[in-house]
Scaffold this active site. Sequence first.
Site, PDB file in Angstrom:
ATOM      1  N   GLU A  72       2.979  -7.689  12.531  1.00 30.74           N
ATOM      2  CA  GLU A  72       4.018  -8.064  11.794  1.00 30.74           C
ATOM      3  C   GLU A  72       5.347  -7.809  12.514  1.00 30.74           C
ATOM      4  O   GLU A  72       6.127  -6.949  11.764  1.00 30.74           O
ATOM      5  CB  GLU A  72       3.932  -7.468  10.323  1.00 30.74           C
ATOM      6  CG  GLU A  72       2.876  -8.015   9.585  1.00 30.74           C
ATOM      7  CD  GLU A  72       2.699  -7.496   8.038  1.00 30.74           C
ATOM      8  OE1 GLU A  72       3.492  -6.847   7.711  1.00 30.74           O
ATOM      9  OE2 GLU A  72       1.773  -8.053   7.317  1.00 30.74           O
ATOM     10  N   GLU A 126      -5.117 -10.181   6.968  1.00 31.80           N
ATOM     11  CA  GLU A 126      -4.893  -9.457   5.744  1.00 31.80           C
ATOM     12  C   GLU A 126      -4.979 -10.336   4.677  1.00 31.80           C
ATOM     13  O   GLU A 126      -4.122 -10.696   4.070  1.00 31.80           O
ATOM     14  CB  GLU A 126      -3.612  -8.800   5.802  1.00 31.80           C
ATOM     15  CG  GLU A 126      -3.642  -7.777   7.029  1.00 31.80           C
ATOM     16  CD  GLU A 126      -2.320  -6.784   6.752  1.00 31.80           C
ATOM     17  OE1 GLU A 126      -1.392  -6.786   6.110  1.00 31.80           O
ATOM     18  OE2 GLU A 126      -2.010  -6.001   8.028  1.00 31.80           O
TER      19      GLU A 126
END
Length: 637
Positions: free
Chosen positions: A170, A294
């Site tokens: 991220e 995720e």
Amino acid sequence: MLPLVLILLTLARIHAHYTSGDVLYHPLPHFWTGVGFCPAGRIDHMGIEASLATPALQMNLRQISALPVGAVTHIRIHWLLELIQFRQYDASGIPIYDFTKFDDFIDFLHEELRLSPVLEWMGNLGGVFQENPMQMPFYWEHLVKTTVNHQLARHGSARLANWRYETWNEPDLRVYNKLNLTSQSYLDYVQAVRQGLSKAGNLDTYEGKVQLPMYRALRGPAGLFKSSDTHPLCWKLLEQCNKKVVYCPIDILTFHRKGIDGTATEIVNGSLSLMAKIYEDYPNLKSMPVANDEADPVAVWSTPREFQADVRYGITLISTVMEHWHAKLAGGPLARLESISHDNAFLSYHPHEFTQRTLLAHFQMNETEPPHSQFIQKPVYAALGMLAKLGNRAADMELVNMDRKHSVEVLRTVSGGVGGPGQYMAAIFLSPEKAGPQRTAFHHKYTLNMSIANESAFITEILVPHTTDPYFVWQQAGSPAYPNATLREAMRRAQTPKLYETGPIWQYNSELVINSATLPLPWAVLLRVCSSAWPKLRRPQQLSIVEVTHREVFISWAEHPKSTQCLRSYEVWFKERDSKGPAADWQLISHGWHLPYPSFQYAPGDKGSVNGFYKVRGVNVFNETSPYSQIVEYLEL
Ligand SMILES: *[C@@H]1O[C@H](CO)[C@@H](O)[C@H](O)[C@H]1NC(C)=O
Ligand SMILES: *[C@@H]1O[C@H](CO)[C@@H](O)[C@H](O)[C@H]1NC(C)=O
Ligand SMILES: *[C@@H]1O[C@H](CO)[C@@H](O)[C@H](O)[C@H]1NC(C)=O
Ligand SMILES: *[C@@H]1O[C@H](CO)[C@@H](O)[C@H](O)[C@H]1NC(C)=O
Ligand SMILES: *[C@@H]1O[C@H](CO)[C@@H](O)[C@H](O)[C@H]1NC(C)=O
Ligand SMILES: *[C@@H]1O[C@H](CO)[C@@H](O)[C@H](O)[C@H]1NC(C)=O
Ligand SMILES: *[C@@H]1O[C@H](CO)[C@@H](O)[C@H](O)[C@H]1NC(C)=O
């Protein structure tokens, strides 16, 4: 040919009838076997090292690796690279790294846990990158190449074949982008990582032995992909890749999409719309495999949520897998789905022992001297184990209406057959969380045309509220922060799927009735059918006995991958060692336990001893036993 009829009695009067004659099976890669977490504490060498070295964290990982073989294969640990320590620059200004701590942890993963890492190239390693902003690409390429070569030299390329490599997690988020990468420096960084991977393992770098250069895929950008204004790094990378696909540094496009308030449908929905948007803007990326690393029901692991404590999270995880499978087969934007991963390998903390997004409940037993940790496997842990029993070909997910608004999800899988050694069939039935108010009796009738050998046996196991719910057991006892031995045992008796029914199938048209009208919602049923020609259970390997606290041990072992589909339960045997040497007889210490997974916690209490000899064996659905494992001696200090 042996049609087996499974009848599910549920809540409305509807009939559904299936035969394998009209079922199409597709190869089923077990694409859901990754888990991940972020270590607690400071993000630098000392902090990450300390966090990963704590006994609690290591026991948590041991427990995760004690799921059935194949349930979890990869673990994605943020900042793992920080275990590599920057020492100094050599005369030509090239960093010298110390791999000691990194190697120790990798050895633990490989040798003891039998897991492969997802290595994320993220970190600042003693400030190397910060100090050399202009030469960052050079330093990244060097670090990647050096790290991979170092591991190749230690483990050989075969051991590394399952490793996964990924770019910075991220990168558009401040909390992760510790190097303050800009759009341009980020692109340079990704290219540098790609170069490093490509240059690793050159013929001359591996002890002079001729090594075939192996291509190592790079995953990325592990992005959240919110708007392109707020998340420019990840979007820019895709834009770049779309322009010149052959120069694209990544091979597998990874993204993170979670549910909004906890349903599997939202995860799949979110992923479908993200991928549809990506393909619309960047059509040249359509051939690239994609992965959601995720794929969790709701964001923020540490926020306590009731559903994450009990059977509901287990059902949601299984449903997440089934719905992704359905989306993949449908040929839409998730047709190239390579894998999903669950970010649930965290260590929970007081007072949220059960309710955080974890596989295990963690109790810090501060009142013992010294303090220690106790772990209880949550139903979501059991759910991952059930998924591991699926075969290697699967039909599309089927929906069977329960009432107008709710349906049972069914996934049928098979292995073997067609000239192979025996046949195996596994199906998961998943109830909805709720059903309509009309509680009229009804039948669900599945004729599963097995075409399986005439001598076979079946087993059904279930996950249901209360019965297979240690959280419920804990709450009934008043949710004590320090559950005593009696309560811990009661919770552990509820932590595995419950054996529902098992037995032989001797004749054609055998009928198995699951009266699910008596099961509280939500439930999951795993049905397995084995032909007698299916490979026999092999002996358990690598029996390990690890201290939990005084007079208490965690016993785990490794399963042979091709022989445990037809396992019913394990038996754990113990022979006490007294002062006069090995005298006593072998005792079955797991008597009365259903142990479908390869671990057992032994706590004989104040009167007993854990000092002595241990061995384990499996029992299959035909009531045949495997050979015993090797005998291992344990001695408390
Ligand atoms: C069962 O499967 C076999 C082989 O796949 C097929 O020939 C047969 O017609 C099927 N039976 C039924 C009742 O569908
Ligand atoms: C990134 O920026 C923050 C705040 O602007 C600063 O404190 C930090 O030192 C910078 N990090 C690097 C690696 O330059
Ligand atoms: C999934 O997406 C479709 C279409 O975008 C929408 O109609 C539906 O409500 C969504 N479902 C969920 C559970 O978010
Ligand atoms: C199963 O099949 C074998 C070989 O086809 C046969 O010898 C045996 O009698 C059968 N057993 C039963 C119970 O039908
Ligand atoms: C253990 O804890 C349970 C529930 O907290 C309690 O009912 C029980 O009496 C305790 N047993 C012992 C031996 O202390
Ligand atoms: C036990 O100790 C740890 C570490 O000091 C602390 O975080 C935790 O809250 C304590 N547990 C209880 C039940 O007080
Ligand atoms: C195995 O043993 C169990 C319990 O002893 C029994 O219920 C079951 O029918 C047996 N299975 C077979 C295949 O004989």
